[in-house]
Design an enzyme around this catalytic site. Structure first.
Site, PDB file in Angstrom:
ATOM      1  N   ASP A  31       0.881  -0.532  -7.184  1.00  0.00           N
ATOM      2  CA  ASP A  31       0.332   0.685  -6.589  1.00  0.00           C
ATOM      3  C   ASP A  31      -0.861   0.268  -5.741  1.00  0.00           C
ATOM      4  O   ASP A  31      -1.706  -0.507  -6.186  1.00  0.00           O
ATOM      5  CB  ASP A  31      -0.084   1.694  -7.664  1.00  0.00           C
ATOM      6  CG  ASP A  31      -0.269   3.067  -7.056  1.00  0.00           C
ATOM      7  OD1 ASP A  31       0.635   3.537  -6.332  1.00  0.00           O
ATOM      8  OD2 ASP A  31      -1.340   3.681  -7.262  1.00  0.00           O
ATOM      9  N   GLY A  74       1.423   1.199   7.499  1.00  0.00           N
ATOM     10  CA  GLY A  74       0.431   2.115   6.934  1.00  0.00           C
ATOM     11  C   GLY A  74      -0.869   2.138   7.726  1.00  0.00           C
ATOM     12  O   GLY A  74      -0.894   2.399   8.935  1.00  0.00           O
TER      13      GLY A  74
HETATM   14  P1  ITT Z   1       6.268   2.222  -3.604  1.00  0.00           P
HETATM   15  O1  ITT Z   1       5.429   3.229  -4.374  1.00  0.00           O
HETATM   16  O2  ITT Z   1       7.732   2.535  -3.623  1.00  0.00           O
HETATM   17  O3  ITT Z   1       5.975   0.800  -4.019  1.00  0.00           O
HETATM   18  P2  ITT Z   1       4.712   3.138  -1.328  1.00  0.00           P
HETATM   19  O4  ITT Z   1       4.616   2.719   0.089  1.00  0.00           O
HETATM   20  O5  ITT Z   1       4.933   4.598  -1.622  1.00  0.00           O
HETATM   21  O6  ITT Z   1       5.869   2.268  -2.041  1.00  0.00           O
HETATM   22  P3  ITT Z   1       2.216   3.297  -2.788  1.00  0.00           P
HETATM   23  O7  ITT Z   1       2.603   4.527  -3.523  1.00  0.00           O
HETATM   24  O8  ITT Z   1       1.540   2.173  -3.541  1.00  0.00           O
HETATM   25  O9  ITT Z   1       3.466   2.598  -2.079  1.00  0.00           O
HETATM   26  O10 ITT Z   1       1.331   3.738  -1.555  1.00  0.00           O
HETATM   27  C1  ITT Z   1       0.577   2.818  -0.892  1.00  0.00           C
HETATM   28  C2  ITT Z   1       0.264   3.326   0.487  1.00  0.00           C
HETATM   29  O11 ITT Z   1      -1.011   2.803   0.858  1.00  0.00           O
HETATM   30  C3  ITT Z   1       1.263   2.788   1.498  1.00  0.00           C
HETATM   31  O12 ITT Z   1       2.350   3.660   1.706  1.00  0.00           O
HETATM   32  C4  ITT Z   1       0.398   2.624   2.734  1.00  0.00           C
HETATM   33  O13 ITT Z   1       0.287   3.845   3.418  1.00  0.00           O
HETATM   34  C5  ITT Z   1      -0.965   2.254   2.135  1.00  0.00           C
HETATM   35  N1  ITT Z   1      -1.093   0.783   2.029  1.00  0.00           N
HETATM   36  C6  ITT Z   1      -0.984   0.019   0.914  1.00  0.00           C
HETATM   37  N2  ITT Z   1      -1.097  -1.282   1.214  1.00  0.00           N
HETATM   38  C7  ITT Z   1      -1.249  -1.346   2.532  1.00  0.00           C
HETATM   39  C8  ITT Z   1      -1.371  -2.396   3.451  1.00  0.00           C
HETATM   40  O14 ITT Z   1      -1.326  -3.666   3.065  1.00  0.00           O
HETATM   41  N3  ITT Z   1      -1.493  -2.112   4.749  1.00  0.00           N
HETATM   42  C9  ITT Z   1      -1.523  -0.831   5.164  1.00  0.00           C
HETATM   43  N4  ITT Z   1      -1.397   0.237   4.379  1.00  0.00           N
HETATM   44  C10 ITT Z   1      -1.255  -0.018   3.071  1.00  0.00           C
END
Ligand code: ITT
Length: 189
Positions: free
Chosen positions: A65, A143
């Protein structure tokens, strides 16, 4: 060594494998979206998530997460980063910050990897400090990368994703996991 990594996000897998290969670990994507409870702690979400996925696959597995914490927005979007990215996007976040001066545009990325094998539950945390740019710059990564400038650098991760391999929140959390897993695996043999 193969490790199952449950995520819907292919970027997470690609970045984790950059680190994994140093330790002889390959992360294999499986896709069991877990319900994300409303919680301000990344650790709690990751732990609940990994238990949920373990119940489904009955094999040792990790989830991650992650998100961005923006100081001028009192920590928002934090654990709601995926939702905020979907609803507001980077333009919406920049708009919320339109009156925030340069020196107050601080924030950080955080990543929490959770591992569960049915008995041992462990978390591994990584963070990277940075600043939020005033406009989107670059289109690499995913992201928030086009608006995140890591501390000590001039470009956003969107303009130059290379440093993510060395200094990112995910590099740190995944590396901590890999170090644990190499030892864990020796114990299991
Ligand atoms: P999973 O839960 O299925 O693993 P997710 O993309 O929904 O995938 P999260 O719930 O952990 O993952 O949300 C993390 C969000 O934070 C992600 O969608 C991005 O918008 C942001 N994020 C996390 N790491 C990042 C990174 O390395 N670079 C840019 N944005 C990031």
């Amino acid at each position: 060594m193969k490790v199952l990594f449950s995520t819907t996000n292919k970027h997470k897998i690609a970045e984790a494998n950059e680190t994994g290969k140093i330790y002889g670990i390959e992360f294999e994507q499986i896709n069991f979206p877990y319900p994300e409870t409303r919680d301000e702690k990344f650790e709690n979400i990751a732990c609940e998530g990994v238990r949920y996925v373990y119940e489904k696959v009955n094999k040792q597995v990790i989830v991650e997460d992650s998100g961005i914490i923006i100081d001028a927005l009192n920590g928002f979007p934090g654990t709601f980063s995926a939702y905020a990215q979907k609803k507001l996007g980077n333009k919406g976040i920049l708009n919320l910050m339109r009156d925030v001066e340069e020196r107050n545009r601080t924030g950080k990325y955080i990543s929490v990897v959770a591992f569960f094998d049915g008995k041992i539950l462990k978390t591994f945390v990584g963070t990277v400090d940075g600043k939020i740019s005033t406009r989107e710059r670059g289109s690499s990564g995913f992201g928030y990368d086009p608006i995140f400038i890591p501390l000590g650098y001039a470009q956003t991760f969107g303009e130059n994703p290379e440093p993510k391999k060395e200094i990112s929140h995910r590099r740190k959390s995944v590396e901590a996991f890999c170090k644990f897993y190499v030892k864990y695996n020796e114990g299991v043999k």
